[in-house]
Motif scaffolding. Structure first.
Motif, mmCIF file in Angstrom:
data_model
loop_
_atom_site.group_PDB
_atom_site.id
_atom_site.type_symbol
_atom_site.label_atom_id
_atom_site.label_comp_id
_atom_site.label_asym_id
_atom_site.label_seq_id
_atom_site.Cartn_x
_atom_site.Cartn_y
_atom_site.Cartn_z
ATOM 1 N N ILE A 31 0.832 -1.200 0.000
ATOM 2 C CA ILE A 31 0.000 0.000 0.000
ATOM 3 C C ILE A 31 0.868 1.251 0.000
ATOM 4 O O ILE A 31 0.577 2.223 -0.702
ATOM 5 C CB ILE A 31 -0.999 -0.031 1.178
ATOM 6 C CG1 ILE A 31 -2.018 -1.144 0.929
ATOM 7 C CG2 ILE A 31 -1.673 1.314 1.373
ATOM 8 C CD1 ILE A 31 -2.946 -1.426 2.081
ATOM 9 N N GLU A 32 1.965 1.241 0.753
ATOM 10 C CA GLU A 32 2.872 2.388 0.739
ATOM 11 C C GLU A 32 3.412 2.624 -0.669
ATOM 12 O O GLU A 32 3.461 3.765 -1.141
ATOM 13 C CB GLU A 32 4.024 2.172 1.720
ATOM 14 C CG GLU A 32 4.996 3.336 1.737
ATOM 15 C CD GLU A 32 6.157 3.147 2.701
ATOM 16 O OE1 GLU A 32 7.093 3.971 2.635
ATOM 17 O OE2 GLU A 32 6.145 2.190 3.502
ATOM 18 N N HIS A 33 3.811 1.558 -1.336
ATOM 19 C CA HIS A 33 4.324 1.682 -2.700
ATOM 20 C C HIS A 33 3.254 2.272 -3.630
ATOM 21 O O HIS A 33 3.539 3.176 -4.426
ATOM 22 C CB HIS A 33 4.780 0.314 -3.210
ATOM 23 C CG HIS A 33 5.255 0.323 -4.616
ATOM 24 N ND1 HIS A 33 6.503 0.773 -4.975
ATOM 25 C CD2 HIS A 33 4.642 -0.041 -5.758
ATOM 26 C CE1 HIS A 33 6.631 0.681 -6.286
ATOM 27 N NE2 HIS A 33 5.516 0.189 -6.787
ATOM 28 N N ALA A 34 2.037 1.793 -3.513
ATOM 29 C CA ALA A 34 0.942 2.294 -4.352
ATOM 30 C C ALA A 34 0.661 3.769 -4.074
ATOM 31 O O ALA A 34 0.443 4.558 -5.003
ATOM 32 C CB ALA A 34 -0.315 1.458 -4.121
ATOM 33 N N LEU A 35 0.674 4.155 -2.816
ATOM 34 C CA LEU A 35 0.421 5.556 -2.469
ATOM 35 C C LEU A 35 1.550 6.466 -2.921
ATOM 36 O O LEU A 35 1.309 7.583 -3.394
ATOM 37 C CB LEU A 35 0.182 5.702 -0.961
ATOM 38 C CG LEU A 35 -1.138 5.110 -0.454
ATOM 39 C CD1 LEU A 35 -1.191 5.163 1.063
ATOM 40 C CD2 LEU A 35 -2.322 5.833 -1.057
ATOM 41 N N ARG A 36 2.782 5.994 -2.819
ATOM 42 C CA ARG A 36 3.913 6.810 -3.296
ATOM 43 C C ARG A 36 3.856 6.979 -4.810
ATOM 44 O O ARG A 36 4.136 8.056 -5.333
ATOM 45 C CB ARG A 36 5.235 6.204 -2.864
ATOM 46 C CG ARG A 36 5.456 6.330 -1.364
ATOM 47 C CD ARG A 36 6.909 6.313 -0.988
ATOM 48 N NE ARG A 36 7.050 6.371 0.451
ATOM 49 C CZ ARG A 36 7.057 7.511 1.150
ATOM 50 N NH1 ARG A 36 6.911 8.661 0.544
ATOM 51 N NH2 ARG A 36 7.199 7.487 2.460
ATOM 52 N N ALA A 37 3.480 5.929 -5.520
ATOM 53 C CA ALA A 37 3.340 6.031 -6.971
ATOM 54 C C ALA A 37 2.245 7.035 -7.326
ATOM 55 O O ALA A 37 2.408 7.852 -8.237
ATOM 56 C CB ALA A 37 3.028 4.660 -7.564
ATOM 57 N N GLN A 38 1.140 7.001 -6.596
ATOM 58 C CA GLN A 38 0.061 7.963 -6.846
ATOM 59 C C GLN A 38 0.518 9.374 -6.507
ATOM 60 O O GLN A 38 0.177 10.331 -7.216
ATOM 61 C CB GLN A 38 -1.191 7.604 -6.042
ATOM 62 C CG GLN A 38 -2.363 8.515 -6.329
ATOM 63 C CD GLN A 38 -2.818 8.445 -7.777
ATOM 64 O OE1 GLN A 38 -2.996 7.374 -8.327
ATOM 65 N NE2 GLN A 38 -2.984 9.598 -8.415
ATOM 66 N N GLN A 39 1.289 9.515 -5.466
ATOM 67 C CA GLN A 39 1.809 10.829 -5.084
ATOM 68 C C GLN A 39 2.649 11.418 -6.225
ATOM 69 O O GLN A 39 2.529 12.610 -6.548
ATOM 70 C CB GLN A 39 2.650 10.684 -3.809
ATOM 71 C CG GLN A 39 3.159 11.976 -3.241
ATOM 72 C CD GLN A 39 3.954 11.728 -1.960
ATOM 73 O OE1 GLN A 39 4.656 10.724 -1.832
ATOM 74 N NE2 GLN A 39 3.821 12.636 -1.022
ATOM 75 N N LEU A 40 3.468 10.588 -6.861
ATOM 76 C CA LEU A 40 4.262 11.051 -8.002
ATOM 77 C C LEU A 40 3.372 11.424 -9.181
ATOM 78 O O LEU A 40 3.606 12.432 -9.852
ATOM 79 C CB LEU A 40 5.269 9.983 -8.413
ATOM 80 C CG LEU A 40 6.424 9.763 -7.451
ATOM 81 C CD1 LEU A 40 7.255 8.550 -7.881
ATOM 82 C CD2 LEU A 40 7.288 11.002 -7.356
ATOM 83 N N ARG A 41 2.350 10.608 -9.442
ATOM 84 C CA ARG A 41 1.426 10.940 -10.534
ATOM 85 C C ARG A 41 0.704 12.249 -10.248
ATOM 86 O O ARG A 41 0.497 13.068 -11.147
ATOM 87 C CB ARG A 41 0.421 9.812 -10.755
ATOM 88 C CG ARG A 41 1.026 8.587 -11.427
ATOM 89 C CD ARG A 41 -0.028 7.567 -11.824
ATOM 90 N NE ARG A 41 -0.734 6.982 -10.707
ATOM 91 C CZ ARG A 41 -0.324 5.925 -10.006
ATOM 92 N NH1 ARG A 41 0.800 5.315 -10.329
ATOM 93 N NH2 ARG A 41 -1.043 5.450 -9.009
ATOM 94 N N ASP A 42 0.315 12.470 -9.005
ATOM 95 C CA ASP A 42 -0.361 13.716 -8.636
ATOM 96 C C ASP A 42 0.553 14.927 -8.819
ATOM 97 O O ASP A 42 0.099 16.011 -9.175
ATOM 98 C CB ASP A 42 -0.836 13.665 -7.176
ATOM 99 C CG ASP A 42 -1.959 12.668 -6.947
ATOM 100 O OD1 ASP A 42 -2.573 12.199 -7.935
ATOM 101 O OD2 ASP A 42 -2.217 12.337 -5.769
ATOM 102 N N ALA A 43 1.844 14.753 -8.576
ATOM 103 C CA ALA A 43 2.801 15.854 -8.682
ATOM 104 C C ALA A 43 3.247 16.101 -10.115
ATOM 105 O O ALA A 43 3.800 17.163 -10.413
ATOM 106 C CB ALA A 43 4.025 15.568 -7.809
#
Length: 72
Positions: A31-43
């Motif tokens: 889940i941490e990996h998925a959230l970090r990937a989404q954080q990069l997509r959001d940025a």
């Protein structure tokens, strides 16, 4: 890095997939990996806009300071 335990509610099918896909059964890491990937997509839009401005200004030092030389 400080970690905080939290509770989330997920649909059963999504949770089953995450558990099955988690390397070594580590759901938190998955889940941490998925959230970090989404954080990069959001940025990404902000980074893209910054890079366009930096290309016009020919000043990538700030971007390199923020994200590392490989991004600039």
């Amino acid at each position: 890095m400080t970690r905080t335990r939290t509770t989330v509610t997920l649909p059963d099918d999504l949770l089953a997939h995450a558990r099955a896909a988690a390397p070594g059964g580590n759901l938190s890491a998955y889940i941490e990996h998925a959230l970090r990937a989404q954080q990069l997509r959001d940025a990404a839009p902000a980074v893209r806009a910054w890079r366009e401005r930096a290309a016009r200004d020919a000043d990538t030092e700030e971007l390199a300071d923020l994200f590392g030389e490989d991004v600039a």
